[in-house]
Design a protein around this motif. Structure first.
Motif, PDB file in Angstrom:
ATOM      1  N   SER A   1      87.459 162.555  99.139  1.00 40.13           N
ATOM      2  CA  SER A   1      87.342 161.100  99.026  1.00 40.13           C
ATOM      3  C   SER A   1      88.208 160.389 100.065  1.00 40.13           C
ATOM      4  O   SER A   1      87.788 159.388 100.654  1.00 40.13           O
ATOM      5  CB  SER A   1      87.704 160.630  97.618  1.00 40.13           C
ATOM      6  N   HIS A   2      89.396 160.910 100.324  1.00 33.92           N
ATOM      7  CA  HIS A   2      90.255 160.286 101.334  1.00 33.92           C
ATOM      8  C   HIS A   2      89.651 160.437 102.734  1.00 33.92           C
ATOM      9  O   HIS A   2      89.684 159.496 103.531  1.00 33.92           O
ATOM     10  CB  HIS A   2      91.661 160.873 101.295  1.00 33.92           C
ATOM     11  N   LEU A   3      89.110 161.613 103.025  1.00 35.76           N
ATOM     12  CA  LEU A   3      88.482 161.802 104.335  1.00 35.76           C
ATOM     13  C   LEU A   3      87.265 160.899 104.502  1.00 35.76           C
ATOM     14  O   LEU A   3      87.059 160.317 105.572  1.00 35.76           O
ATOM     15  CB  LEU A   3      88.104 163.271 104.536  1.00 35.76           C
ATOM     16  N   GLN A   4      86.455 160.769 103.448  1.00 41.59           N
ATOM     17  CA  GLN A   4      85.297 159.870 103.526  1.00 41.59           C
ATOM     18  C   GLN A   4      85.735 158.431 103.777  1.00 41.59           C
ATOM     19  O   GLN A   4      85.131 157.706 104.565  1.00 41.59           O
ATOM     20  CB  GLN A   4      84.479 159.948 102.240  1.00 41.59           C
ATOM     21  N   ARG A   5      86.801 158.021 103.113  1.00 41.31           N
ATOM     22  CA  ARG A   5      87.308 156.665 103.301  1.00 41.31           C
ATOM     23  C   ARG A   5      87.774 156.463 104.746  1.00 41.31           C
ATOM     24  O   ARG A   5      87.534 155.410 105.341  1.00 41.31           O
ATOM     25  CB  ARG A   5      88.460 156.415 102.332  1.00 41.31           C
ATOM     26  N   GLN A   6      88.424 157.481 105.310  1.00 37.11           N
ATOM     27  CA  GLN A   6      88.895 157.357 106.699  1.00 37.11           C
ATOM     28  C   GLN A   6      87.725 157.341 107.672  1.00 37.11           C
ATOM     29  O   GLN A   6      87.750 156.610 108.668  1.00 37.11           O
ATOM     30  CB  GLN A   6      89.860 158.498 107.041  1.00 37.11           C
ATOM     31  N   VAL A   7      86.692 158.124 107.386  1.00 35.00           N
ATOM     32  CA  VAL A   7      85.517 158.130 108.261  1.00 35.00           C
ATOM     33  C   VAL A   7      84.813 156.779 108.210  1.00 35.00           C
ATOM     34  O   VAL A   7      84.366 156.248 109.234  1.00 35.00           O
ATOM     35  CB  VAL A   7      84.556 159.277 107.867  1.00 35.00           C
ATOM     36  N   ARG A   8      84.711 156.194 107.029  1.00 38.45           N
ATOM     37  CA  ARG A   8      84.088 154.874 106.895  1.00 38.45           C
ATOM     38  C   ARG A   8      84.887 153.796 107.624  1.00 38.45           C
ATOM     39  O   ARG A   8      84.341 152.788 108.042  1.00 38.45           O
ATOM     40  CB  ARG A   8      83.940 154.498 105.416  1.00 38.45           C
TER      41      ARG A   8
ATOM     42  N   VAL B   1      90.432 169.181  91.547  1.00 38.68           N
ATOM     43  CA  VAL B   1      90.972 167.828  91.743  1.00 38.68           C
ATOM     44  C   VAL B   1      91.441 167.656  93.182  1.00 38.68           C
ATOM     45  O   VAL B   1      91.186 166.625  93.812  1.00 38.68           O
ATOM     46  CB  VAL B   1      92.127 167.565  90.748  1.00 38.68           C
ATOM     47  N   ARG B   2      92.083 168.660  93.715  1.00 32.85           N
ATOM     48  CA  ARG B   2      92.564 168.594  95.093  1.00 32.85           C
ATOM     49  C   ARG B   2      91.389 168.430  96.060  1.00 32.85           C
ATOM     50  O   ARG B   2      91.439 167.610  96.981  1.00 32.85           O
ATOM     51  CB  ARG B   2      93.351 169.865  95.413  1.00 32.85           C
ATOM     52  N   ARG B   3      90.323 169.207  95.841  1.00 27.71           N
ATOM     53  CA  ARG B   3      89.147 169.097  96.705  1.00 27.71           C
ATOM     54  C   ARG B   3      88.539 167.696  96.648  1.00 27.71           C
ATOM     55  O   ARG B   3      88.197 167.110  97.683  1.00 27.71           O
ATOM     56  CB  ARG B   3      88.090 170.124  96.286  1.00 27.71           C
ATOM     57  N   VAL B   4      88.413 167.148  95.441  1.00 24.97           N
ATOM     58  CA  VAL B   4      87.821 165.820  95.281  1.00 24.97           C
ATOM     59  C   VAL B   4      88.685 164.759  95.963  1.00 24.97           C
ATOM     60  O   VAL B   4      88.169 163.872  96.656  1.00 24.97           O
ATOM     61  CB  VAL B   4      87.613 165.488  93.791  1.00 24.97           C
TER      62      VAL B   4
ATOM     63  N   GLY C   1      90.393 154.722 111.019  1.00 21.23           N
ATOM     64  CA  GLY C   1      90.577 155.932 110.215  1.00 21.23           C
ATOM     65  C   GLY C   1      90.925 157.129 111.076  1.00 21.23           C
ATOM     66  O   GLY C   1      91.795 157.928 110.733  1.00 21.23           O
ATOM     67  N   ALA C   2      90.245 157.236 112.232  1.00 26.29           N
ATOM     68  CA  ALA C   2      90.553 158.335 113.151  1.00 26.29           C
ATOM     69  C   ALA C   2      91.985 158.212 113.669  1.00 26.29           C
ATOM     70  O   ALA C   2      92.706 159.206 113.787  1.00 26.29           O
ATOM     71  CB  ALA C   2      89.562 158.336 114.310  1.00 26.29           C
ATOM     72  N   ALA C   3      92.400 156.989 113.956  1.00 20.85           N
ATOM     73  CA  ALA C   3      93.776 156.771 114.418  1.00 20.85           C
ATOM     74  C   ALA C   3      94.775 157.125 113.325  1.00 20.85           C
ATOM     75  O   ALA C   3      95.833 157.714 113.596  1.00 20.85           O
ATOM     76  CB  ALA C   3      93.965 155.320 114.855  1.00 20.85           C
ATOM     77  N   ALA C   4      94.455 156.803 112.076  1.00 15.79           N
ATOM     78  CA  ALA C   4      95.354 157.119 110.967  1.00 15.79           C
ATOM     79  C   ALA C   4      95.473 158.624 110.773  1.00 15.79           C
ATOM     80  O   ALA C   4      96.579 159.153 110.575  1.00 15.79           O
ATOM     81  CB  ALA C   4      94.855 156.456 109.690  1.00 15.79           C
ATOM     82  N   ILE C   5      94.336 159.322 110.856  1.00 13.01           N
ATOM     83  CA  ILE C   5      94.375 160.782 110.714  1.00 13.01           C
ATOM     84  C   ILE C   5      95.166 161.396 111.868  1.00 13.01           C
ATOM     85  O   ILE C   5      95.978 162.309 111.670  1.00 13.01           O
ATOM     86  CB  ILE C   5      92.942 161.349 110.646  1.00 13.01           C
ATOM     87  N   GLY C   6      94.957 160.882 113.073  1.00 12.57           N
ATOM     88  CA  GLY C   6      95.716 161.372 114.222  1.00 12.57           C
ATOM     89  C   GLY C   6      97.206 161.121 114.079  1.00 12.57           C
ATOM     90  O   GLY C   6      98.026 161.968 114.427  1.00 12.57           O
ATOM     91  N   ALA C   7      97.572 159.957 113.550  1.00  7.27           N
ATOM     92  CA  ALA C   7      98.993 159.632 113.372  1.00  7.27           C
ATOM     93  C   ALA C   7      99.646 160.554 112.349  1.00  7.27           C
ATOM     94  O   ALA C   7     100.778 161.019 112.549  1.00  7.27           O
ATOM     95  CB  ALA C   7      99.146 158.178 112.941  1.00  7.27           C
TER      96      ALA C   7
END
Length: 119
Positions: A66-73, A59-62, A78-84
């Motif tokens: 899914s969250h990373l895919q959403r940020q990439v899309r 479940v953790r992997r999924v 998304g890159a700014a959010a991951i950086g923040a």
């Protein structure tokens, strides 16, 4: 929010302080206690624990994927959010580490402070 960030710093600093204190001053050998007796574990309960751990890992992997895919899309947002989020984790960890070091090493900090004032 600021309140949650400060709460995270406080909790992490308390945990690090305990670990630093334990690492710097281990108890004398005559005060060490033997490890507690482990409770017997049946093969069925051990299998259930393993199964639960595997499910949670899946479940953790999924969720992470899914969250990373959403940020990439999301592109640059998304890159700014991951950086923040990364910067936030870094800030909390650095402040907590500094607080734990100051709490654990008051003599060292005082010695440094006196040396700087004299020098």
């Amino acid at each position: 929010t600021r309140h949650l960030r400060r709460l995270g710093v406080r909790m992490l600093a308390e945990s690090l302080t305990q670990r630093f204190a334990a690492a710097l001053s281990p108890p004398p050998k005559h005060e060490r206690r033997p490890p507690p007796e482990q409770l017997p574990v049946s093969p069925a309960s051990e299998a259930l624990r393993r199964r639960r751990a595997e499910r949670l890992a899946g479940v953790r992997r999924v969720l992470v994927a899914s969250h990373l895919q959403r940020q990439v899309r999301a592109g640059w947002r998304g890159a700014a959010a991951i950086g923040a989020v990364g910067l936030l984790f870094f800030r909390v960890a650095v402040v907590a580490f500094c607080k734990a070091a100051v709490r654990t090493l008051p003599g060292a900090v005082g010695g440094i402070r006196r040396a700087v004032l004299r020098g």
